[in-house]
Design a protein around this motif. Structure first.
Motif, short mmCIF file in Angstrom:
data_model
loop_
_atom_site.label_atom_id
_atom_site.label_comp_id
_atom_site.label_asym_id
_atom_site.label_seq_id
_atom_site.Cartn_x
_atom_site.Cartn_y
_atom_site.Cartn_z
N PHE A 229 -16.61 0.51 40.81
CA PHE A 229 -16.13 1.87 40.61
C PHE A 229 -14.87 1.80 39.78
O PHE A 229 -14.23 0.73 39.66
N LYS A 230 -14.51 2.92 39.17
CA LYS A 230 -13.31 3.01 38.34
C LYS A 230 -12.22 3.73 39.11
O LYS A 230 -12.46 4.79 39.71
N ILE A 231 -11.02 3.18 39.11
CA ILE A 231 -9.92 3.76 39.87
C ILE A 231 -9.23 4.85 39.06
O ILE A 231 -8.95 4.70 37.88
N PHE A 232 -8.98 5.96 39.75
CA PHE A 232 -8.18 7.06 39.21
C PHE A 232 -7.00 7.27 40.15
O PHE A 232 -7.10 6.98 41.36
N LYS A 258 -16.92 2.94 51.37
CA LYS A 258 -16.50 1.78 50.58
C LYS A 258 -15.07 1.95 50.08
O LYS A 258 -14.26 1.00 50.14
N LEU A 259 -14.75 3.14 49.61
CA LEU A 259 -13.40 3.37 49.10
C LEU A 259 -12.37 3.35 50.22
O LEU A 259 -11.23 2.91 50.02
N LEU A 260 -12.74 3.83 51.41
CA LEU A 260 -11.82 3.72 52.54
C LEU A 260 -11.47 2.27 52.84
O LEU A 260 -10.31 1.93 53.09
N MET A 261 -12.47 1.41 52.82
CA MET A 261 -12.21 0.00 53.07
C MET A 261 -11.33 -0.59 51.97
O MET A 261 -10.41 -1.37 52.24
N TYR A 262 -11.59 -0.21 50.73
CA TYR A 262 -10.80 -0.73 49.62
C TYR A 262 -9.34 -0.27 49.72
O TYR A 262 -8.40 -1.06 49.58
N PHE A 263 -9.15 1.02 49.95
CA PHE A 263 -7.80 1.57 49.93
C PHE A 263 -7.03 1.33 51.22
O PHE A 263 -5.84 1.65 51.29
N ALA A 264 -7.66 0.77 52.24
CA ALA A 264 -6.95 0.47 53.48
C ALA A 264 -5.78 -0.48 53.24
O ALA A 264 -4.79 -0.45 53.97
N VAL A 270 -3.18 7.50 49.31
CA VAL A 270 -3.47 8.93 49.27
C VAL A 270 -3.31 9.49 47.86
O VAL A 270 -3.78 10.60 47.57
N GLU A 271 -2.67 8.72 46.96
CA GLU A 271 -2.54 9.14 45.56
C GLU A 271 -3.73 8.69 44.71
O GLU A 271 -3.74 8.93 43.50
N ALA A 272 -4.70 8.03 45.33
CA ALA A 272 -5.83 7.52 44.54
C ALA A 272 -7.19 7.75 45.19
O ALA A 272 -8.20 7.77 44.48
N TYR A 273 -7.24 7.92 46.49
CA TYR A 273 -8.53 7.99 47.17
C TYR A 273 -9.37 9.18 46.69
O TYR A 273 -10.52 9.02 46.26
N PHE A 274 -8.82 10.40 46.78
CA PHE A 274 -9.59 11.58 46.40
C PHE A 274 -9.93 11.57 44.91
O PHE A 274 -11.03 11.95 44.51
N GLN A 275 -8.98 11.11 44.10
CA GLN A 275 -9.22 11.03 42.66
C GLN A 275 -10.36 10.06 42.34
O GLN A 275 -11.25 10.36 41.53
N THR A 276 -10.32 8.88 42.95
CA THR A 276 -11.34 7.86 42.68
C THR A 276 -12.70 8.30 43.21
O THR A 276 -13.73 8.12 42.56
N LEU A 277 -12.72 8.90 44.40
CA LEU A 277 -13.98 9.33 44.99
C LEU A 277 -14.65 10.41 44.14
O LEU A 277 -15.84 10.32 43.81
N ILE A 278 -13.90 11.43 43.76
CA ILE A 278 -14.54 12.54 43.05
C ILE A 278 -14.95 12.13 41.63
O ILE A 278 -15.99 12.57 41.13
N CYS A 279 -14.16 11.27 40.99
CA CYS A 279 -14.48 10.89 39.60
C CYS A 279 -15.57 9.84 39.52
O CYS A 279 -16.10 9.58 38.43
N ASN A 280 -15.95 9.24 40.64
CA ASN A 280 -17.06 8.29 40.67
C ASN A 280 -18.30 8.88 41.35
O ASN A 280 -19.26 8.16 41.61
N SER A 281 -18.26 10.17 41.67
CA SER A 281 -19.37 10.85 42.34
C SER A 281 -20.05 11.79 41.35
O SER A 281 -19.45 12.77 40.91
N SER A 282 -21.30 11.50 41.02
CA SER A 282 -22.01 12.30 40.03
C SER A 282 -22.16 13.76 40.47
O SER A 282 -22.22 14.66 39.63
#
Length: 403
Positions: A229-232, A258-264, A270-282
């Motif tokens: 995935f690409k980080i935002f 998966k992103l929760l495990m990565y960002f743990a 909190v400055e990257a989770y929502f950004q990364t999730l939404i921008c990697n979700s079609s």
């Protein structure tokens, strides 16, 4: 009405057990919050009406720490409307007495008690804003608000250091004309120095497993940047659609977990989770508007926090066409200026609207602090700021997606 109990704030459990979420709420609908005998309750209000042709609804997650209860309550008064839901949380640095005092204040306001749309998280858990425990807290708030509110359209995250620049009539009006699946998230894929300092380095956040706020400490070694995935990254303060909030909490695919495990083990996750999730979700990336509707002022070069706002920033705030601003000191003179000139309220009263038009600064030489007669809660009447915000949101929402 039965009150749910609190979900343990483990980062993974905030998602994995969200369908069984439980939170101990010190609620505005609790039986023990009697009004002063001298106050007479208004007649029962009309029921909220939902759907097309009706104003939207917001769910507010308002977070704070020790000695933040007064600021949180002032913010709550400034953003209150009967159509919305509100959840207030003080982290483990605040003691039980402060938390209970805040809940008692909620019970004492006639409108909050009548509409039963304000809750206080009744049990503390540790949060450190630099670690992943801050993300766990935000996801916990989202899960609880999904549980207790069936009709809200957008989740708004605020801290006790924030304050609105528009009334709720203005905000509800401005959002009435945009699709309700839009997400207002400041984001960028240009990581710069953060690539190494935030995402290749590891940290451990003890607030995930301690009962008191504890600063993270660095882990050993580094890790390569992900290729799955690409980080935002971007602002931690977001306005999320209900659909995307449900995806974060209940998502059927594996990416949220998966992103929760990565960002743990990531600083300021909190400055990257929502950004990364939404921008990697079609399903959601094309619902993303690159803006959080917040006014900040940064130092040059920027620090970790925006500057504290004062009266010298007031006109720029007004000109910004944003809905909220931060950071403010408690009882700062600029807050009174915002109350006087933008909200037509005060620090001790709810902001008036059609739902309670009798609220004003002075009636018959007496300050009116509480709503004395319910009005139409299914109609909003915007002012100049509402029209301005509507134009701004309509403009920025024309461009959607992640780049």
């Amino acid at each position: 009405m039965m009150r749910p109990r609190r979900l343990p704030p483990c980062l993974a459990a905030a998602i994995l057990t969200a369908t069984a979420v439980a939170v101990l709420l010190l609620s505005a609908s609790s039986p023990g919050g009697a009004l002063l005998a001298s106050r007479q309750s208004p007649p029962p209000p009309a029921r909220p009406e939902w759907g097309p042709g009706r104003p939207p609804s917001f769910a507010y997650w308002i977070s704070g720490t020790r000695n933040d209860s007064r600021r949180a309550l002032r913010l709550l008064r400034a953003v209150y409307h009967p159509r919305n839901r509100y959840l207030l949380h003080l982290d483990a640095a605040a003691d039980a007495a402060e938390r209970e005092a805040m809940a008692e204040a909620v019970r004492g306001e006639p409108a909050w008690r009548e509409f039963r749309n304000v809750d206080v998280v009744g049990e503390a858990y540790a949060v450190d804003r630099t670690g992943s425990s801050a993300l766990a807290a935000a996801l916990h708030g989202a899960a609880v608000l999904l549980k207790v509110g069936a009709h809200w359209d957008w989740l708004v995250t605020l801290s006790a250091a924030d304050y609105p620049l528009v009334t709720q009539d203005d905000l509800l009006y401005a959002f009435s004309s945009v699709p309700r699946d839009l997400n207002f998230i400041d984001h960028t894929s240009d990581l710069g120095w953060k690539e190494h300092e935030r995402f290749e380095k590891l940290i451990v956040d003890p607030s995930l497993y301690m009962d008191r706020n504890t600063e993270p400490f660095p882990g050993t070694g580094t890790r390569p940047m992900p290729d799955a995935f690409k980080i935002f990254t971007g602002s931690p303060w977001v306005i999320l659609s209900r659909n995307f909030t449900e995806h974060c909490v209940y998502g059927l695919d594996n990416l949220p977990r998966k992103l929760l495990m990565y960002f743990a083990n990531t600083a300021y996750s909190v400055e990257a989770y929502f950004q990364t999730l939404i921008c990697n979700s079609s399903d959601f990336r094309n619902t993303t508007v690159n803006g959080d509707l917040r006014y900040f002022v940064w130092d040059d070069p920027p620090g970790l926090d925006p500057l504290v706002l004062n009266e010298s920033h007031f006109q720029n705030m007004v000109n910004s066409s944003t809905a909220f601003a931060r950071r403010f000191e408690e009882d700062a003179p600029v807050l009174k200026k915002i109350d006087d000139e933008l909200l037509n309220g005060s620090s001790v009263q709810l902001v008036p609207g059609i739902w309670c038009s009798n609220l004003s600064k002075e009636q018959g030489r007496m300050d009116v602090e509480s709503c004395l007669k319910w009005g139409d809660i299914n109609t909003v009447r915007p002012g100049h700021s509402g029209e301005k915000l509507w134009r701004y949101i309509s403009t920025i929402s024309q461009t959607r997606g992640c780049s």
